[in-house]
Design a protein around this motif. Structure first.
Motif, PDB file in Angstrom:
ATOM      1  N   THR A  63      17.190 -12.775 -29.320  1.00 51.48           N
ATOM      2  CA  THR A  63      18.631 -12.726 -29.529  1.00 51.48           C
ATOM      3  C   THR A  63      19.215 -11.663 -28.604  1.00 51.48           C
ATOM      4  O   THR A  63      18.770 -10.510 -28.628  1.00 51.48           O
ATOM      5  N   VAL A  64      20.193 -12.043 -27.796  1.00 54.38           N
ATOM      6  CA  VAL A  64      20.770 -11.129 -26.812  1.00 54.38           C
ATOM      7  C   VAL A  64      22.179 -10.740 -27.239  1.00 54.38           C
ATOM      8  O   VAL A  64      23.035 -11.606 -27.478  1.00 54.38           O
ATOM      9  N   LEU A  65      22.423  -9.446 -27.341  1.00 53.95           N
ATOM     10  CA  LEU A  65      23.747  -8.911 -27.668  1.00 53.95           C
ATOM     11  C   LEU A  65      24.276  -8.167 -26.445  1.00 53.95           C
ATOM     12  O   LEU A  65      23.881  -7.024 -26.197  1.00 53.95           O
ATOM     13  N   PRO A  66      25.153  -8.774 -25.649  1.00 53.46           N
ATOM     14  CA  PRO A  66      25.685  -8.084 -24.467  1.00 53.46           C
ATOM     15  C   PRO A  66      26.631  -6.957 -24.878  1.00 53.46           C
ATOM     16  O   PRO A  66      27.527  -7.150 -25.707  1.00 53.46           O
ATOM     17  N   LEU A  67      26.412  -5.783 -24.318  1.00 51.31           N
ATOM     18  CA  LEU A  67      27.273  -4.636 -24.568  1.00 51.31           C
ATOM     19  C   LEU A  67      27.826  -4.129 -23.240  1.00 51.31           C
ATOM     20  O   LEU A  67      27.182  -4.265 -22.201  1.00 51.31           O
ATOM     21  N   PRO A  68      29.015  -3.555 -23.238  1.00 50.55           N
ATOM     22  CA  PRO A  68      29.633  -3.127 -21.974  1.00 50.55           C
ATOM     23  C   PRO A  68      28.878  -1.981 -21.314  1.00 50.55           C
ATOM     24  O   PRO A  68      28.183  -1.202 -21.988  1.00 50.55           O
ATOM     25  N   GLU A  69      29.017  -1.897 -20.002  1.00 51.13           N
ATOM     26  CA  GLU A  69      28.427  -0.795 -19.247  1.00 51.13           C
ATOM     27  C   GLU A  69      28.893   0.519 -19.841  1.00 51.13           C
ATOM     28  O   GLU A  69      30.069   0.704 -20.165  1.00 51.13           O
ATOM     29  N   GLY A  70      27.958   1.446 -20.002  1.00 47.61           N
ATOM     30  CA  GLY A  70      28.308   2.762 -20.520  1.00 47.61           C
ATOM     31  C   GLY A  70      28.201   2.896 -22.023  1.00 47.61           C
ATOM     32  O   GLY A  70      28.361   4.006 -22.556  1.00 47.61           O
ATOM     33  N   ALA A  71      27.945   1.798 -22.750  1.00 44.86           N
ATOM     34  CA  ALA A  71      27.761   1.912 -24.204  1.00 44.86           C
ATOM     35  C   ALA A  71      26.566   2.808 -24.495  1.00 44.86           C
ATOM     36  O   ALA A  71      25.512   2.690 -23.884  1.00 44.86           O
ATOM     37  N   GLY A  72      26.717   3.706 -25.438  1.00 46.65           N
ATOM     38  CA  GLY A  72      25.668   4.671 -25.729  1.00 46.65           C
ATOM     39  C   GLY A  72      24.519   4.076 -26.521  1.00 46.65           C
ATOM     40  O   GLY A  72      24.610   2.974 -27.081  1.00 46.65           O
ATOM     41  N   ASP A  73      23.423   4.838 -26.597  1.00 47.43           N
ATOM     42  CA  ASP A  73      22.247   4.375 -27.327  1.00 47.43           C
ATOM     43  C   ASP A  73      22.547   4.184 -28.809  1.00 47.43           C
ATOM     44  O   ASP A  73      22.044   3.247 -29.444  1.00 47.43           O
ATOM     45  N   ALA A  74      23.365   5.067 -29.372  1.00 46.16           N
ATOM     46  CA  ALA A  74      23.681   4.961 -30.796  1.00 46.16           C
ATOM     47  C   ALA A  74      24.433   3.664 -31.077  1.00 46.16           C
ATOM     48  O   ALA A  74      24.134   2.953 -32.048  1.00 46.16           O
ATOM     49  N   ALA A  75      25.405   3.334 -30.225  1.00 47.24           N
ATOM     50  CA  ALA A  75      26.170   2.093 -30.419  1.00 47.24           C
ATOM     51  C   ALA A  75      25.270   0.877 -30.246  1.00 47.24           C
ATOM     52  O   ALA A  75      25.403  -0.124 -30.979  1.00 47.24           O
ATOM     53  N   ALA A  76      24.334   0.949 -29.293  1.00 48.47           N
ATOM     54  CA  ALA A  76      23.421  -0.178 -29.059  1.00 48.47           C
ATOM     55  C   ALA A  76      22.479  -0.358 -30.253  1.00 48.47           C
ATOM     56  O   ALA A  76      22.230  -1.489 -30.690  1.00 48.47           O
ATOM     57  N   ARG A  77      21.952   0.740 -30.780  1.00 47.24           N
ATOM     58  CA  ARG A  77      21.085   0.629 -31.965  1.00 47.24           C
ATOM     59  C   ARG A  77      21.852   0.053 -33.151  1.00 47.24           C
ATOM     60  O   ARG A  77      21.342  -0.789 -33.900  1.00 47.24           O
ATOM     61  N   SER A  78      23.077   0.520 -33.321  1.00 47.05           N
ATOM     62  CA  SER A  78      23.888   0.053 -34.444  1.00 47.05           C
ATOM     63  C   SER A  78      24.190  -1.437 -34.321  1.00 47.05           C
ATOM     64  O   SER A  78      24.106  -2.184 -35.320  1.00 47.05           O
ATOM     65  N   ALA A  79      24.505  -1.898 -33.105  1.00 48.91           N
ATOM     66  CA  ALA A  79      24.788  -3.320 -32.890  1.00 48.91           C
ATOM     67  C   ALA A  79      23.550  -4.166 -33.162  1.00 48.91           C
ATOM     68  O   ALA A  79      23.630  -5.235 -33.786  1.00 48.91           O
TER      69      ALA A  79
END
Length: 740
Positions: A63-79
């Motif tokens: 499952t791929v969740l695209p996140l914008p350039e510059g999104a932090g690790d915390a936001a990526a883990r949360s997503a």
């Protein structure tokens, strides 16, 4: 993925998160996708376009969740956690790794855990730029704890495990209940907090994570606020452990240890260091447990001085230690420098003089002459910034071949060291000597000299034939002097980031030497062919093989006489040996006399040869990437691909992604060149795909962009935009040039 994911909720959700740091993400996802993942789902919270494109190659298995350039690790883990269906969560950073079979083993283990357990602690492996998968010291600690579930207060020493989210798997319900506290950019804080908040934990002394430590020199500078955050981290954690004596004591020791290490190793500016020391000192006094005693020896002295807030005394202790080491180091260095003392003295004297803002030093191919990307940049510099004076570094033997009026210095001379010491700009397509100092205010521009197919830099470590004699630590010290690194395509940018990890800025502007492939006209093409003695109407094939690390000396891989005989009188072979080799005496003399073979090994610039050629035959040389800009036929002769790939290492499978037909023998090569296969529709289709990937930034204005960005200091956003491949017009072919 090897087997289809069940519709039922998986036991484990592996959340891969973050950007494609130094191109580690492809290997991580490939390893996860290469083996069955029973009871496991993989979610990729992909930050930025490169990570998204890499992850989408594994969809729909992942499952791929695209996140914008510059999104932090915390936001990526949360997503990733929000999308996860598993009962347990394992967070894996895109820069790290997972040993083969580990997710399935972890999922199997979590399936047997009671509902009271919140965290499963794992063993891990450690890798750096020069070590791979070394055991961590955590294994014995985990083994001593046993496999029964326990409370942290009964085994507070578990806090001494490496503070990584990757070495702890958390129950999904537990994570969501505490997500507000655990969702932070400070990963060690989250790792410690997960243990402090857990009701019960279980240990699994099985390596299920690979922690890759990136070079600090490749990471952005740490701002003062982040230094101070180390103290804040432990103050918050100690507050959470206020009524837990055993846990509080271990956390306190960890705080003092980490503060002393950061102060000693981080090289903070003096004002930042003073403030950090003050804050750390206050925290050590505020949270010191009752009855706590300092260890004996020098470590105890350090801790006492920190607790006292004795900044000046601590610095004096550091300086005394450094002085003792410096005396020993200077003695060793003095012996090594005995033979070069005079040159070093001249250089040191020159370094005391001001930097000349109007002086630029250029060099190419270990001082061979005016060539490659540095030459194209120097030419454009003369037009756009004529106030900057260029000086070329050229060996004595090549100095006579320089264009008239070229200001130059010979390596080792007095003026050579003077210009290296005083120039504001140093431009090279390899590296300057180790002795060259990176002075404040100077700009080191690394242009490189090709798009990498073969492994480069640190990526050569696993390949002894390629790495023989290389000092990788010295290489990194040279790389750390780079301010800018020029790239021709996004593939190259990613490879340079992983092969040369440092803080340099990538100039995704194209290779300046390739500008001529879009600026040259029919007259230039005709003139080059005339200089080479190629009559109008004859087909010219440029044969340019590369160097083999596994061969002690060069030997021809083709019977050129036989090939020329089959190709006929109307074909001219332009044969160019790799610049590592001095002689081309193996070329058939009879063919050279008839003009059917022209030895162009010493001809410069090589770009002229590409303009003159109707087609290119090469093996693994980076010339294929440059020549592809001309949109002319390319044939790959790969008779030793398996050996080359095994001994040198490559970044992609050229056999599957070649720019044209591939010959695995001379017979196949002859067949291709004597039929339409070298320029038919299939060859054109392969070439088009290759151009889109590897000629991405080359559009005829690369040198202008580099000069404006580096020498004129213009904003990146204001530079001429890169023209899409489909909108470019390459130089005319020899046939078109003759007809015009």
């Amino acid at each position: 993925m090897s087997e289809t994911m069940s519709e039922t909720a998986p036991d484990l959700s592996v959340v891969v998160h973050g950007p494609n740091v130094q191109d580690h993400l492809p290997a991580l996802l490939d390893s996860l996708d290469a083996h069955p993942l029973a009871g496991v789902e993989v979610i990729v919270a992909a930050v930025g376009d490169w990570a998204r494109e890499t992850a989408e190659r594994h969809a729909p298995a992942f499952t791929v969740l695209p996140l914008p350039e510059g999104a932090g690790d915390a936001a990526a883990r949360s997503a990733g956690a929000a999308r996860a269906r598993g009962r347990w969560l394992h967070f894996v950073h895109a820069a790290d790794g997972v040993p083969v079979g580990a997710p399935t083993a972890v999922a199997r283990h979590t399936g047997d855990l009671p509902g009271t357990v919140d965290v499963l602690l794992l063993d891990h492996l450690r890798s750096t730029w020069h070590t791979v998968a070394r055991p961590s010291p955590d294994g014995p600690r985990l083994a001593r704890a046993g496999r029964a579930d326990l409370a942290l207060d009964d085994r507070a020493a578990l806090l001494r495990l490496a503070p990584l989210l990757g070495n702890r798997v958390v129950r999904a319900g537990f994570w969501r209940a505490h997500e507000r506290l655990l969702t932070t950019e400070d990963e060690p804080f989250a790792a410690y907090a997960a243990l402090l908040l857990a009701d019960r934990v279980v240990c699994l002394p099985h390596p299920a994570y690979e922690d890759r430590r990136l070079r600090p020199e490749s990471l952005p500078p740490v701002p003062p606020e982040q230094r101070y955050a180390l103290v804040d981290r432990y103050e918050t954690l100690l507050a959470l452990a206020a009524d837990r004596p055993a846990v509080h004591g271990v956390l306190y020791d960890l705080m003092v240890r980490d503060c002393l290490r950061a102060f000693a190793r981080a090289r903070m500016p003096d004002d930042v260091a003073r403030e950090f020391f003050r804050r750390a000192s206050a925290a050590t006094r505020r949270y010191r447990p009752d009855g706590h005693r300092h260890p004996a020896g020098l470590e105890g002295v350090r801790r006492s001085l920190l607790e006292e807030g004795a900044y000046a005394k601590y610095r004096a202790l550091q300086q005394a230690s450094h002085a003792r080491r410096g005396v020993r180091s200077a003695a060793r260095a003095g012996r090594r420098r005995a033979g070069t003392r005079l040159a070093a003295l001249r250089y040191r004297r020159a370094l005391t003089r001001p930097v000349d803002p109007h002086l630029a030093v250029f060099s190419a191919y270990w001082a061979r002459g005016v060539a490659c990307n540095p030459a194209a940049i120097a030419a454009r510099l003369a037009e756009l910034a004529p106030g900057v004076h260029p000086v070329w570094v050229v060996t004595a033997g090549n100095a006579a071949l320089l264009p008239p009026g070229t200001d130059h210095v010979v390596p080792g001379t007095r003026r050579y060291w003077e210009v290296l010491a005083r120039a504001k700009y140093l431009v090279n397509n390899v590296n300057f000597p180790d002795a060259v100092v990176k002075r404040p205010g100077t700009v080191h521009l690394q242009t490189h000299h090709g798009t990498p197919l073969k492994r480069m830099g640190l990526d050569q470590l696993p390949y002894p034939a390629a790495a023989h004699g290389l000092n990788f630590q010295a290489l990194l010290e040279r790389v750390d002097k780079w301010d800018f690194s020029v790239s021709a395509n996004s593939h190259t940018t990613r490879m340079w980031q992983r092969a040369y990890p440092s803080r340099h800025i990538s100039l995704d502007h194209g290779y300046p030497r390739n500008d001529v492939y879009y600026t040259a006209g029919a007259a230039e093409v005709r003139a080059v062919r005339e200089r080479l003695g190629i009559a109008p109407g004859r087909r010219a094939i440029l044969y340019a093989p590369t160097h083999r690390d596994y061969e002690a000396a060069w030997s021809p891989r083709l019977d050129l006489a036989a090939l020329a005989d089959r190709l006929g009188e109307e074909t001219v072979l332009l044969v160019r040996a790799h610049y590592f080799y001095e002689s081309a005496s193996a070329w058939p003399a009879a063919l050279r006399r008839t003009g059917r073979l022209v030895d162009v090994s010493s001809y410069e610039p090589v770009e002229d040869l590409c303009l003159a050629a109707d087609a290119l035959v090469t093996d693994y040389s980076s010339i294929m990437f440059d020549y592809a800009n001309l949109d002319r036929p390319i044939v790959i002769h790969a008779d030793d691909w398996e050996t080359y790939r095994t001994t040198r290492g490559v970044y992609f499978d050229l056999m599957a992604e070649a720019p044209g037909p591939v010959a695995r023998s001379q017979a196949e090569l002859t067949e291709i060149l004597t039929t339409d296969a070298w320029h038919d529709e299939r060859a054109a289709k392969a070439r088009t795909a290759f151009r889109r990937r590897f000629c991405e930034y080359d559009d005829g204005r690369a040198a202008e962009r580099v000069v404006r960005r580096v020498f004129l200091g213009e904003d990146e956003r204001l530079l001429p935009r890169v023209l899409p491949v489909d909108e470019r017009t390459p130089a005319p072919t020899p046939e078109e040039a003759t007809a015009s």
